[in-house]
Design an enzyme around this catalytic site. Structure first.
Site, mmCIF file in Angstrom:
data_model
loop_
_atom_site.group_PDB
_atom_site.id
_atom_site.type_symbol
_atom_site.label_atom_id
_atom_site.label_comp_id
_atom_site.label_asym_id
_atom_site.label_seq_id
_atom_site.Cartn_x
_atom_site.Cartn_y
_atom_site.Cartn_z
ATOM 1 N N HIS A 306 0.937 -1.103 -0.089
ATOM 2 C CA HIS A 306 -0.054 -0.019 -0.111
ATOM 3 C C HIS A 306 0.960 1.138 0.169
ATOM 4 C CE1 HIS A 306 -3.053 2.825 1.247
ATOM 5 N NE2 HIS A 306 -4.018 1.866 1.006
ATOM 6 N N ASP A 364 -8.015 -5.488 0.040
ATOM 7 C CA ASP A 364 -8.269 -6.121 -1.121
ATOM 8 C C ASP A 364 -7.948 -7.623 -1.000
ATOM 9 O OD1 ASP A 364 -7.330 -3.349 -2.793
ATOM 10 O OD2 ASP A 364 -9.509 -4.123 -2.776
HETATM 11 C C1 SDX Z 1 -6.260 0.306 -2.817
HETATM 12 O O1 SDX Z 1 -4.275 4.756 -1.818
HETATM 13 C C2 SDX Z 1 -5.322 4.110 -1.345
HETATM 14 O O2 SDX Z 1 -5.686 4.437 -0.258
HETATM 15 C C3 SDX Z 1 -6.019 2.959 -2.040
HETATM 16 C C4 SDX Z 1 -6.914 2.009 -1.290
HETATM 17 C C5 SDX Z 1 -8.194 2.897 -1.032
HETATM 18 O O3 SDX Z 1 -8.819 2.317 -0.156
HETATM 19 O O4 SDX Z 1 -8.518 3.638 -1.921
HETATM 20 O O5 SDX Z 1 -6.557 1.552 -0.052
HETATM 21 C C6 SDX Z 1 -7.405 0.715 -2.087
HETATM 22 O O6 SDX Z 1 -5.804 0.420 -4.046
HETATM 23 C C7 SDX Z 1 -5.279 -0.863 -2.109
HETATM 24 C C8 SDX Z 1 -4.076 -1.255 -2.989
HETATM 25 C C9 SDX Z 1 -4.545 -2.425 -3.730
HETATM 26 N N1 SDX Z 1 -3.388 -2.627 -4.898
HETATM 27 C C10 SDX Z 1 -2.801 -3.962 -4.719
HETATM 28 O O7 SDX Z 1 -3.044 -4.938 -3.948
HETATM 29 C C11 SDX Z 1 -2.050 -4.160 -6.201
HETATM 30 C C12 SDX Z 1 -0.758 -4.786 -5.368
HETATM 31 N N2 SDX Z 1 0.040 -3.650 -4.544
HETATM 32 C C13 SDX Z 1 1.003 -2.806 -5.604
HETATM 33 O O8 SDX Z 1 0.908 -2.529 -6.780
HETATM 34 C C14 SDX Z 1 1.524 -1.672 -4.601
HETATM 35 O O9 SDX Z 1 1.833 -2.257 -3.314
HETATM 36 C C15 SDX Z 1 0.410 -0.296 -4.578
HETATM 37 C C16 SDX Z 1 0.216 0.181 -5.786
HETATM 38 C C17 SDX Z 1 -0.547 -0.784 -3.556
HETATM 39 C C18 SDX Z 1 1.549 0.659 -4.092
HETATM 40 O O10 SDX Z 1 2.526 1.157 -4.723
HETATM 41 P P1 SDX Z 1 3.618 1.927 -4.400
HETATM 42 O O11 SDX Z 1 3.282 2.764 -3.168
HETATM 43 O O12 SDX Z 1 3.793 2.949 -5.618
HETATM 44 O O13 SDX Z 1 4.830 1.195 -4.189
HETATM 45 P P2 SDX Z 1 5.990 0.595 -5.442
HETATM 46 O O14 SDX Z 1 4.919 0.098 -6.399
HETATM 47 O O15 SDX Z 1 6.632 1.693 -5.666
HETATM 48 O O16 SDX Z 1 6.375 -0.602 -4.493
HETATM 49 C C19 SDX Z 1 7.570 -0.460 -3.500
HETATM 50 C C20 SDX Z 1 8.353 -1.752 -3.757
HETATM 51 C C21 SDX Z 1 8.789 -1.990 -5.004
HETATM 52 O O17 SDX Z 1 10.057 -2.685 -5.211
HETATM 53 P P3 SDX Z 1 11.158 -1.773 -5.506
HETATM 54 O O18 SDX Z 1 11.140 -0.977 -6.736
HETATM 55 O O19 SDX Z 1 11.362 -0.786 -4.242
HETATM 56 O O20 SDX Z 1 12.450 -2.904 -5.560
HETATM 57 O O21 SDX Z 1 7.650 -2.675 -3.340
HETATM 58 C C22 SDX Z 1 7.367 -3.719 -4.225
HETATM 59 C C23 SDX Z 1 7.621 -3.035 -5.613
HETATM 60 O O22 SDX Z 1 7.987 -3.904 -6.498
HETATM 61 N N3 SDX Z 1 6.128 -4.155 -4.210
HETATM 62 C C24 SDX Z 1 5.660 -5.273 -4.323
HETATM 63 C C25 SDX Z 1 4.092 -5.151 -4.110
HETATM 64 N N4 SDX Z 1 3.629 -4.209 -3.899
HETATM 65 C C26 SDX Z 1 4.978 -3.314 -3.951
HETATM 66 N N5 SDX Z 1 6.155 -6.716 -4.578
HETATM 67 C C27 SDX Z 1 5.534 -7.808 -4.593
HETATM 68 N N6 SDX Z 1 4.008 -7.693 -4.513
HETATM 69 C C28 SDX Z 1 3.420 -6.572 -4.373
HETATM 70 N N7 SDX Z 1 2.089 -6.358 -3.952
#
Ligand code: SDX
Length: 429
Positions: A306, A364
């Protein structure tokens, strides 16, 4: 508000910027004068360090896993309240008295029908159209029916539009589901509560009476509460930006629905359940954990991570409890998907990669298992998220309109394209 300040010097130009404090949470640096005084913009793709507005509606502490709506913890609202009470709180800022709650419930209940012409929009879609595509189209089309509540400068019209949105989203969502499965639309019944009415509109058929299961309708109501609002997330920011141009509320909510659809946002509940189904068994979890860590593999654990929560999403804990209640009530407590989800969570929470990156289950992760058990196809999961989030979008939209500082949102950029150059005739290219 404190009287601290921040100074930014760029070359021989200096900007003295005020630092503002809120009630709780991080201070903000007001950079409004930055460009005028230094000729530079700030740069923050994804807005990881940017506050877009002042708000009194929702507060999140991502490090502590805290979520407050108008100061009340989500745990207490989910435990003691119902969804329409939370809607009242988000819209008006205070918990309703018994009389206010009765009046609000009555007003919402008596706006649940949609114009009969609405049903014709559905027949233009293929039966297998994704219900979120149908929601984008039908909610946007509401503007065509309600000319008497699109003058956004009139507080009364804004509140009428707000109530209409909250009241009609379950009806439109249920119609999208019924159209998708080829069954006749079911009209709302005014003697049912909000969640029971929605379940009946989705699952009743003309051939027999639909009996509401109180455990399931309570679970549905709690799921709505958990999804109601969440500060300045992507879809809420979309609604605010659309509203800043003066677009009517129905068009703004349609824009929020479109943004929520993405798998990185509200689409994650559908993607998380599809992921659990693809993993299929506990034995295959290590393979997917390895893929999630592999930089060359675009696979991510859906339902994990998140932007704000760097601790357990407080909604996920309540969602997990609701999942167990629903599965027990339906006799599915040995659902293999739940077994895979719980083992995946256990492994991920002890894995160095996830600990280091502070990746915890978000709302989720468990919602999909519950919604599937309630009888919804995965394609309806984000529709349910949009249904519940409508009150948050509408409350934030109203707050934006009433904010004296509000003006049309218009970010700038860092231009990295070609410098000025002259046109070259095709004969010389
Ligand atoms: C919702 O914003 C809100 O409040 C949203 C929400 C709401 O109520 O409105 O809470 C609802 O959207 C919840 C989130 C649902 N999405 C997912 O579950 C999809 C999987 N999660 C990711 O795609 C990600 O964690 C996000 C999109 C939720 C957050 O992305 P960020 O903050 O931009 O973080 P990032 O993508 O830069 O990741 C940081 C690191 C990365 O590694 P590095 O590049 O630093 O090496 O963490 C890794 C990412 O690769 N990473 C994951 C991961 N999520 C982040 N690795 C594996 N699995 C994951 N799920």
């Amino acid at each position: 508000m404190t009287d601290q300040s921040a100074t930014i010097k760029i070359g021989d130009r200096t900007a003295n910027l005020s630092v503002k404090s809120g009630t709780i949470g991080p201070d903000v640096i007001d950079i409004g004068a930055l460009y005028k005084n230094t000729g530079s913009f700030t740069y923050d793709p994804g807005f990881t360090s940017t506050a877009s507005c002042e708000s009194k509606i929702t507060y999140i502490d991502g490090d502590e896993g805290i979520l407050l709506h108008r100061g009340y913890p989500i745990e207490q609202l989910a435990e003691h309240g119902d969804f329409l009470e939370v809607c009242y709180l988000l819209l008006y800022g205070e918990l309703p008295t018994a009389a206010q709650k009765k009046d609000f419930d009555y007003r919402v209940t008596h706006h649940t029908m949609v114009h009969e012409q609405m049903s014709r929009f559905f027949t233009g879609f293929r039966r297998d159209a994704h219900p979120m595509a149908v929601m984008c189209g039908c909610v946007g089309a509401l503007s065509a029916f309600y000319h008497d509540s699109t003058d956004i400068t009139d507080p009364h019209q804004r509140m009428v539009a707000s109530l209409r949105m909250i009241a009609k989203m379950p009806t439109i969502a249920a119609m999208a589901y019924k159209y998708y499965i080829g069954q006749p639309f079911v009209y709302p019944k005014n003697d049912l509560d909000y969640a029971s009415n929605f379940l009946r509109m989705c699952f009743a058929v003309p051939c027999e009476e639909y009996v509401v299961n109180p455990v399931l309708s309570r679970a549905m109501d709690r799921i709505f509460i958990l999804h109601a609002d969440h500060e300045q997330n992507a879809s809420t920011s979309t609604v605010r930006l659309a509203g800043s141009s003066g677009a009517n509320p129905f068009a703004c909510i349609a824009a929020g629905i479109a943004c929520l659809w993405g798998p990185a946002h509200g689409g994650a509940n559908e993607a998380a359940l599809n992921m659990l189904s693809e993993i299929g068994s506990v034995e295959r979890i290590p393979e997917y954990i390895a893929r999630a860590k592999d930089k060359n593999d675009p696979f991510r654990l859906m339902g994990f991570g998140h932007r704000v929560y760097k601790n357990y999403d407080p909604r996920a804990k309540i969602m997990q409890k609701t999942t167990h209640e629903v599965l027990a009530e339906l006799g599915h407590k040995d659902d293999p998907l739940l077994e895979v989800a719980m083992e995946l969570e256990r492994i991920a929470l002890t894995d160095e990669y996830f600990i280091e990156k502070k990746l915890y289950p978000n709302i989720d992760f468990y919602s999909g298992i519950t919604l599937k058990a309630l009888g919804f196809p995965t394609t309806m999961f984000t529709v349910l998220f949009a249904l519940a989030r409508t009150v948050g979008w509408i409350a934030q939209w109203n707050e934006m309109i009433e904010d004296p500082q509000q003006r049309i949102g218009r970010p700038r950029q860092l231009y990295i394209g070609e410098p000025l150059r002259d046109y070259v005739p095709v004969s010389k290219r």
